[in-house]
Design a protein around this motif. Sequence first.
Motif, PDB file in Angstrom:
ATOM      1  N   THR A 256      -5.499  -9.157   5.831  1.00 25.73           N
ATOM      2  CA  THR A 256      -4.694  -8.551   4.972  1.00 25.73           C
ATOM      3  C   THR A 256      -3.867  -9.904   4.221  1.00 25.73           C
ATOM      4  O   THR A 256      -3.765 -10.888   4.708  1.00 25.73           O
ATOM      5  CB  THR A 256      -3.681  -7.794   5.470  1.00 25.73           C
ATOM      6  OG1 THR A 256      -2.779  -8.601   6.435  1.00 25.73           O
ATOM      7  CG2 THR A 256      -4.251  -6.663   6.288  1.00 25.73           C
TER       8      THR A 256
ATOM      9  N   THR B 117     -10.721  -8.904   2.322  1.00 24.25           N
ATOM     10  CA  THR B 117      -9.916  -8.052   1.965  1.00 24.25           C
ATOM     11  C   THR B 117     -10.249  -6.968   0.971  1.00 24.25           C
ATOM     12  O   THR B 117      -9.417  -6.237   0.577  1.00 24.25           O
ATOM     13  CB  THR B 117      -8.636  -8.911   1.480  1.00 24.25           C
ATOM     14  OG1 THR B 117      -8.741  -9.482   0.449  1.00 24.25           O
ATOM     15  CG2 THR B 117      -8.208  -9.879   2.596  1.00 24.25           C
TER      16      THR B 117
ATOM     17  N   LEU C  97      -9.695  -3.207   1.767  1.00 28.25           N
ATOM     18  CA  LEU C  97      -8.436  -2.802   2.209  1.00 28.25           C
ATOM     19  C   LEU C  97      -7.890  -1.786   1.218  1.00 28.25           C
ATOM     20  O   LEU C  97      -7.583  -1.724   0.087  1.00 28.25           O
ATOM     21  CB  LEU C  97      -7.424  -4.092   2.061  1.00 28.25           C
ATOM     22  CG  LEU C  97      -6.321  -4.093   2.845  1.00 28.25           C
ATOM     23  CD1 LEU C  97      -6.628  -4.173   4.325  1.00 28.25           C
ATOM     24  CD2 LEU C  97      -5.239  -5.288   2.779  1.00 28.25           C
TER      25      LEU C  97
END
Length: 386
Positions: A139, A179, A182
Amino acid sequence: MTPFIFNTTKSVVFEAGAAARLDALAGALLGPRILVITDSALRQLGLLDSALAALQAAGHEVVIFDAVEADPSRATLMTAVEAGRDAHVTGVLGFGGGSPMDVAKLAALLLGSNEDLDQAWGVAQAKGPRLPLVLVPTTAGTGSEVTPVAIITVGDEEKRGVSSSVILPDMAVLDADLTLGLPGHITAATGVDAMVHAIEAYASTSANNNPLSKMLAREALRLLGANIEAAVADGQNRDARGAMLLGSMLAGQAFANSPVAAVHALAYPIGGTFHVPHGLSNALVLPHVLRFNAPDAYEVYAEIAADAFPHLADVPGAQARCAALIEALEDLAKRLSMKTRLRDVGIPKGALPKMAADAMLQQRLLVNNPRMVSEEDALNIYTAAW
Ligand SMILES: [Zn+2]
């Protein structure tokens, strides 16, 4: 010039797809037997697959511990350490958000030194040595890959931290491809958290606030401000994802050496009692804390306003520019479809006095705030945020 100390991760790799060649990047460092610490969701998503395949193909034995939960417990840490001890691992690879990275830091410490965890809590108590440690964030927010801090939940609710340059990793690997998937609301909350790290580090009244942290905070705000909306709108935008990951790391370097303040202090009771994610907790109180701080900090906030939001360069006067920054942050939260009031996350108004009392326990953070915060002030801030 005022003296200061600046510590950070020795080696930073920024490269989309880097996880797939982790053997070449970090294999020699981690040695023949590697403890990989992650969470089950990331493993199920297949995010580790390329890294594990690369390490195994290069002949490394890999022991996977994937039971890290949000707000990881001491029991989880000890189970990870046991798994590493049984396998006589030679290095630790932390893979994930803040929680797996924090567990990996302490696992590397305990495996490397047999140190008693109870002697390691607090600032500069951990002695080491630790095992070689590589962290791969999935993240863009915590910056944990470049901070010397790990937070563990002890007992039911008590959070304890180890803060020591010994647990700064040897290497951080920033692979934006990790990422891409996400979800938007997590991208938004973690991204705003990173912006808070930069803002609070820049304005921190810590005696160790320093020119490096200030420079890093500004560049972090520039990257985060320019890319957060694009990353939330289109998760597959590689450039925006890379910029967020880099911005989050720079903000991490900034606040690791010039610590955060009242936004984080007031966010902790929100997360602790109502299990609101860390980034969102910060976002909820951010404009209200800045507004409270403004009488003492408007000049400092005005300095960074145009880094985060370039159009604010045209606003004349420090006070007006500071006010415009706070409004721009509120607008940003709305544009990112974030919840903006404490009541929106299920906090009853009656809970605010206890939260204000709990926030006062975060003196280690409050001492860095540009304006002194009393319990009554904290309650007023929560009430404004409610
Ligand atoms: Zn934070």
